[in-house]
Design an enzyme around this catalytic site. Structure first.
Site, short mmCIF file in Angstrom:
data_model
loop_
_atom_site.label_atom_id
_atom_site.label_comp_id
_atom_site.label_asym_id
_atom_site.label_seq_id
_atom_site.Cartn_x
_atom_site.Cartn_y
_atom_site.Cartn_z
N GLY A 29 0.83 -1.21 0.00
CA GLY A 29 0.00 0.00 0.00
C GLY A 29 0.86 1.26 0.00
CG ASP A 81 0.42 -4.55 5.54
OD1 ASP A 81 -0.16 -5.61 5.26
OD2 ASP A 81 0.40 -3.52 4.79
N GLY A 82 0.18 -1.55 6.40
CA GLY A 82 -0.82 -0.52 6.64
C GLY A 82 -2.17 -1.16 6.95
CE LYS A 94 -3.14 -5.72 6.22
NZ LYS A 94 -2.72 -4.45 5.50
N GLY A 95 -6.97 -4.89 2.69
CA GLY A 95 -7.31 -5.46 1.39
C GLY A 95 -7.66 -4.42 0.36
N GLY A 96 -7.60 -3.14 0.77
CA GLY A 96 -7.84 -2.07 -0.19
C GLY A 96 -6.88 -2.16 -1.38
CD GLU A 103 -1.90 -6.58 2.68
OE1 GLU A 103 -3.09 -6.72 3.03
OE2 GLU A 103 -1.45 -5.51 2.26
O1 DER Z 1 -4.45 -3.44 1.07
C1 DER Z 1 -3.99 -3.29 2.19
O2 DER Z 1 -4.24 -4.08 3.15
C2 DER Z 1 -3.19 -2.07 2.47
O3 DER Z 1 -2.29 -2.29 3.54
C3 DER Z 1 -4.16 -0.96 2.83
O4 DER Z 1 -4.97 -1.43 3.80
C4 DER Z 1 -3.49 0.31 3.30
O5 DER Z 1 -3.15 0.98 2.17
P1 DER Z 1 -2.75 2.53 2.24
O6 DER Z 1 -1.53 2.58 3.14
O7 DER Z 1 -2.44 2.85 0.81
O8 DER Z 1 -3.93 3.28 2.80
#
Ligand code: DER
Length: 223
Positions: A29, A81-82, A94-96, A103
């Site tokens: 992300g 992770d984000g 998560k999963g955007g 992940e």
């Molecule tokens: O897809 C994901 O799980 C990413 O970690 C998402 O949740 C965070 O993405 P971003 O840091 O671009 O907001």
């Protein structure tokens, strides 16, 4: 302070959790991309990384960090992770970025999950962000009906009108209209529906700590 600057702030702050000479688990992300950029400055102090997506693998290789397959490594000390949303218990949506399956795999083999996020991601209850669910294509319609039965609206994630195909060759549903007050129970329930590969609720693999980017600096939340 822009959201981008908040992401850079926490991406930089995450470096202190990276053990010298170790192999670091890396998520996916835009916030993680800031961490990877920051990692470039100390790349000679890490042995390598295990990546959660083709996209992150490419970025890690571009800065000269060796990328190991998850099967080549035992436990990782830390996974960075984000999140799309994180609640007060460290549970996340998560999963955007479409990488939720890998992940969750890399998070599961890491001792600590360090979540890096700008403050907009911290919510009282998960669910305002549509929950990503990776599914086997033939099961998508039935899973959509199961979510409808619990008040959720599942939509196939499309790009240019065509279903997105994940790194694992599967499809994604994004489910809106849910309020997930019991993340552990929700994850356990949905995970065992036939055809679900991964549900984008990280409760069994919740964050150990969250570095939250705010205009007044980094807030560290311990869970
Ligand atoms: O897809 C994901 O799980 C990413 O970690 C998402 O949740 C965070 O993405 P971003 O840091 O671009 O907001």
């Amino acid at each position: 302070v822009t959201q981008d600057e908040l992401k850079a702030l926490v991406g930089q702050a995450a470096l202190r959790y990276v053990e010298p000479g170790g192999i670091v688990g890396v998520g996916t992300g835009s916030t993680v991309n800031k961490f990877i950029e920051a990692l470039a400055a100390m790349k000679d102090q890490v042995r390598g990384a295990v990546s959660s997506s083709v996209a992150s693998t490419e970025r890690l290789k571009a800065i000269g960090i060796p990328v190991f397959d998850a099967n080549e490594v035992e436990e990782l000390a830390v996974y960075i992770d984000g999140a799309d949303e994180i609640d007060g218990g460290g549970h996340m949506i998560k999963g955007g970025g479409a990488a939720l399956t890998r992940e969750k795999i890399v998070a599961a083999q890491s001792r600590r999950f360090v979540c890096i996020a700008d403050e907009s991601k911290l919510v009282p209850v998960l669910g305002n962000f549509p929950v990503p669910v990776e599914v086997i294509p033939m099961a998508a319609a039935r899973i959509t009906r199961q979510f409808a039965a619990m008040g959720g609206q599942a939509r196939l994630r499309l790009k240019d009108g065509v279903p997105i195909v994940t790194d694992n060759g599967q499809h994604l549903l994004d489910v809106s209209g849910l309020k997930i007050a019991q993340p552990l129970a929700f994850e356990s329930e949905v995970n065992q529906w036939p055809g679900v590969v991964t549900v984008g609720v990280f409760a069994h693999q919740k964050a150990s700590v969250c570095l939250l980017g705010t205009p007044s600096g980094v807030r560290t939340l311990d869970f």
